[in-house]
Design an enzyme around this catalytic site. Structure first.
Site, PDB file in Angstrom:
ATOM      1  CB  SER A  46      -1.043  -0.242   1.029  1.00 17.72           C
ATOM      2  OG  SER A  46      -0.025  -0.363   2.080  1.00 17.72           O
ATOM      3  CD  GLU A 114      -2.092  -8.892  -2.546  1.00 16.38           C
ATOM      4  OE1 GLU A 114      -2.446  -8.822  -3.903  1.00 16.38           O
ATOM      5  OE2 GLU A 114      -1.581  -7.803  -2.578  1.00 16.38           O
ATOM      6  CD  GLU A 181      -7.419  -6.154   0.614  1.00 17.93           C
ATOM      7  OE1 GLU A 181      -6.027  -6.796   0.834  1.00 17.93           O
ATOM      8  OE2 GLU A 181      -7.257  -4.496   0.683  1.00 17.93           O
TER       9      GLU A 181
HETATM   10  O1  KIV Z   1      -0.147  -3.316   1.559  1.00 19.72           O
HETATM   11  C1  KIV Z   1      -1.816  -3.295   2.788  1.00 19.72           C
HETATM   12  O2  KIV Z   1      -0.990  -2.542   3.419  1.00 19.72           O
HETATM   13  C2  KIV Z   1      -2.027  -4.702   3.233  1.00 19.72           C
HETATM   14  C3  KIV Z   1      -3.248  -4.411   4.354  1.00 19.72           C
HETATM   15  C4  KIV Z   1      -3.905  -3.820   3.516  1.00 19.72           C
HETATM   16  C5  KIV Z   1      -3.514  -5.232   4.521  1.00 19.72           C
HETATM   17  O3  KIV Z   1      -1.192  -5.576   2.064  1.00 19.72           O
END
Ligand code: KIV
Length: 265
Positions: A46, A114, A181
């Site tokens: 993120s 993921e 998520e």
């Molecule tokens: O990249 C991220 O911040 C995440 C969270 C949303 C769990 O994978």
């Protein structure tokens, strides 16, 4: 902050104590989070959105995550730090092992990937090489172009069964933690109950084993858009420390996420 490791997280699940987690990307916030009771920090991809201003996580590289992992580790020496394996850093076992090693050398305690059952060979290999793995199921932001948007997952019984099956397969392969998520609350609970490993939710209701938020959402830093499953904990508090403490307390006592932050069953 006392040193938490995977065994400590497992014990928290077994004792019914909620795990508190936040994303972190730098030393100053990592120290603030450690000082205010956050159990787990995720150096999430993120960072592409909240630090780099991109509109997806896809351009983020292992070097980007490694840099921020070292920053977080420098600020919180005893923290349990998970580093995200970015888009296309685990296309095969050999590449995954090399990229994950970079993140572990940068200071991570665990790496997050993921995907579902198709990751079994990669999770098996990483675990054998001594690299702890966190699975990430449900909404997979790295697959946004396949999914067709950031949509709630696991809404029908077939999709919910698949999530449970994937979590069990990844645990059998060696995963010691999972993030789920954007799934309905009852599906979050089902996944958490179906495996021994702790399951940390984001937009997955309050019956998982813990919660994680992107720190910028938790501090209300994107005033234009606050996803349904997040809450601005700075509102009503006069310091960052108070906001983080309020988040930790609300996760621990189960008041966050409430029904207004969760997806219907
Ligand atoms: O990249 C991220 O911040 C995440 C969270 C949303 C769990 O994978």
């Amino acid at each position: 902050m006392s040193r938490i490791r995977t065994a400590g997280l497992l014990k928290m699940k077994q004792e019914g104590k909620k795990i508190t987690a936040l994303t972190a990307y730098d030393a100053s916030f990592a120290k603030l989070f450690a000082d205010n009771g956050v159990d787990v920090m995720l150096v999430g991809d993120s960072l592409g959105m909240v630090l780099q201003g991109l509109d997806s996580t896809l351009p983020v590289t292992t070097q980007d995550v490694a840099y921020h992992t070292t920053c977080v580790r420098n600020g919180a020496k005893n923290a349990f730090v998970i580093a995200d394996m970015p888009f296309m850093s685990y296309p095969d076992v050999a590449t995954a092992c090399q990229e994950a090693a970079t993140l572990m050398r940068a200071g991570a305690n665990m790496v997050k990937l993921e995907g579902g059952e198709w990751l079994v060979p990669i999770v098996t290999a990483l675990t054998r090489q001594g690299i702890p793995v966190c699975a990430h199921l449900g909404l997979l932001p790295q697959s946004v172009n396949v999914i067709g948007g950031y949509k709630v997952q696991g809404r029908n019984s077939e999709a919910a069964d698949k999530l449970v099956h994937d979590a069990q397969a990844l645990e059998a392969a060696g995963a010691q933690l999972a993030v789920v998520e954007c799934i309905p609350s009852d599906v979050g609970e089902r996944v958490a109950q179906a495996v021994n490993m702790p399951v940390i939710g984001i937009g997955a209701g309050n019956r998982t084993d813990g919660q994680i938020l992107v720190m910028h959402d938790m501090l209300g830093m994107n005033a234009d858009y606050l996803p349904k499953f997040t809450k601005n904990f700075l509102t009503g508090h006069d310091s960052l420390a108070a906001a983080v403490s309020a988040y930790v307390s609300a996760v621990r006592d189960g008041s966050f996420p409430g029904p207004e932050h969760s997806f219907a069953e």
